[in-house]
Enzyme design. Structure first.
Site, PDB file in Angstrom:
ATOM      1  N   GLY A 188       0.788  -1.231   0.000  1.00  0.00           N
ATOM      2  CA  GLY A 188       0.000   0.000   0.000  1.00  0.00           C
ATOM      3  C   GLY A 188       0.815   1.274   0.000  1.00  0.00           C
ATOM      4  O   GLY A 188       1.754   1.392   0.764  1.00  0.00           O
ATOM      5  N   SER A 189       0.459   2.264  -0.829  1.00  0.00           N
ATOM      6  CA  SER A 189       1.299   3.442  -0.948  1.00  0.00           C
ATOM      7  C   SER A 189       0.814   4.365  -2.058  1.00  0.00           C
ATOM      8  O   SER A 189      -0.284   4.221  -2.566  1.00  0.00           O
ATOM      9  CB  SER A 189       2.735   3.005  -1.253  1.00  0.00           C
ATOM     10  OG  SER A 189       2.706   2.026  -2.269  1.00  0.00           O
ATOM     11  N   ARG A 190       1.714   5.312  -2.454  1.00  0.00           N
ATOM     12  CA  ARG A 190       1.410   6.157  -3.595  1.00  0.00           C
ATOM     13  C   ARG A 190       2.713   6.621  -4.237  1.00  0.00           C
ATOM     14  O   ARG A 190       3.786   6.555  -3.627  1.00  0.00           O
ATOM     15  CB  ARG A 190       0.541   7.334  -3.189  1.00  0.00           C
ATOM     16  CG  ARG A 190       1.246   8.541  -2.653  1.00  0.00           C
ATOM     17  CD  ARG A 190       0.232   9.683  -2.450  1.00  0.00           C
ATOM     18  NE  ARG A 190       0.880  10.972  -2.475  1.00  0.00           N
ATOM     19  CZ  ARG A 190       0.856  11.832  -1.467  1.00  0.00           C
ATOM     20  NH1 ARG A 190       0.234  11.541  -0.346  1.00  0.00           N
ATOM     21  NH2 ARG A 190       1.458  13.003  -1.578  1.00  0.00           N
TER      22      ARG A 190
END
Length: 219
Positions: A188-190
Site C-alpha cells: 500500500g502506498s502512492r
C-alpha cells in the site's frame, strides 16, 4: 495463463505458503469442530491468495516514446495540481499523484527514458498515503530522471499506513529505459510525479492508471 511474481515477493510468498500448509494440517489434527476447522483453513488460504495477488508482476509491452510520460504505477489519479517541491527543485512543479490500494500491482516503473540525476531514501512515518503530510513525513524515496524532451522529471515513492518497505533500484548515473522495473512498494502506498509547469497532462482526477501503459503527459 502463467502468472509472474515480482522477485521482491519471493521470501514472503515462500514463508506464507509454508505457514498456510502448516495451518491446514494443524487444523485437521487439532480442531475437532468441523466448521471451525474449515473456517481456519479457508482464512489461511485467503491470506495466501492475497499475498500472491499483491506480488504479481504482469508482463507489459511498453510503447517507448520520449514525447510521453507514462504511469509509473497502477492506481487512481488523486492529485493534479501545482505545488512547491522543496527537496530537489525548490520551486513550483506540476504534481500528478497516483494512489495504490493493496489490490493494485505495486511494481514501480520508469516513467521516462533518461539519466538518473538524483536518488535518495528518507526514513519516516507511516501516515495513510493520502494524508497531506505523507509526501514530507512518511518513509519515501526521491528519484530524478533527466529526459531529453521533458528535462528533469522527479518521482517519489511514498509508503502508506500498511507499507513497511520501499524498494528503489535507481542509482545516480544510471541510464534507464521507460517502462522497465524501477522498484517496488510493499503493501500500500502512492507515487507522486513532479513535472515542469506547463506540461500537458493527459489524465483526469479519479482516472485509473495502468503502470507502463497509461500516458500521464504528452509533449
Amino acid at each position: 495463463m502463467f502468472i509472474q511474481f515480482h522477485k521482491e515477493g519471493a521470501k514472503i510468498i515462500l514463508g506464507t505458503t509454508i505457514a498456510v500448509v502448516a495451518v491446514v494440517f494443524l487444523a485437521d489434527a487439532f480442531l475437532p469442530i468441523f466448521w471451525l476447522q474449515k473456517a481456519v483453513q479457508i482464512l489461511a488460504l485467503f491470506m495466501l491468495i492475497m499475498v500472491l495477488q499483491f506480488f504479481r508482476n504482469p508482463k507489459r509491452v511498453v510503447a517507448i516514446n520520449d514525447n510521453h510520460i507514462i504511469a509509473p504505477v497502477d492506481g487512481k489519479v488523486v492529485v493534479i495540481e501545482e505545488v512547491f517541491e522543496p527537496e530537489y527543485f525548490k520551486d513550483k512543479r506540476l504534481m500528478v499523484s497516483i494512489f495504490m490500494s493493496p489490490i493494485n500491482v505495486h511494481v514501480t516503473r520508469y516513467a521516462v527514458n533518461g539519466l538518473v540525476k538524483f536518488s535518495k531514501y528518507h526514513p519516516g512515518k507511516y501516515l495513510v498515503a493520502w494524508h497531506p503530510k505523507a509526501s514530507e513525513e512518511n518513509e519515501r524515496t526521491t528519484v530524478v530522471v533527466e529526459n531529453r524532451v521533458f528535462g528533469e522529471i522527479l518521482y517519489r515513492q511514498i509508503a502508506g499506513a500498511l507499507a513497511r518497505r520501499i524498494v528503489n533500484y535507481a542509482q545516480e548515473g544510471m541510464q534507464v529505459v521507460q517502462g522497465t522495473d524501477a522498484g517496488f512498494i510493499k503493501f500500500g502506498s502512492r507515487v507522486d510525479l513532479y513535472l515542469p509547469l506547463g506540461t500537458q497532462v493527459n489524465v483526469k482526477l479519479n482516472e485509473k492508471a495502468v503502470g507502463g501503459k497509461t500516458i500521464i503527459a504528452i509533449k
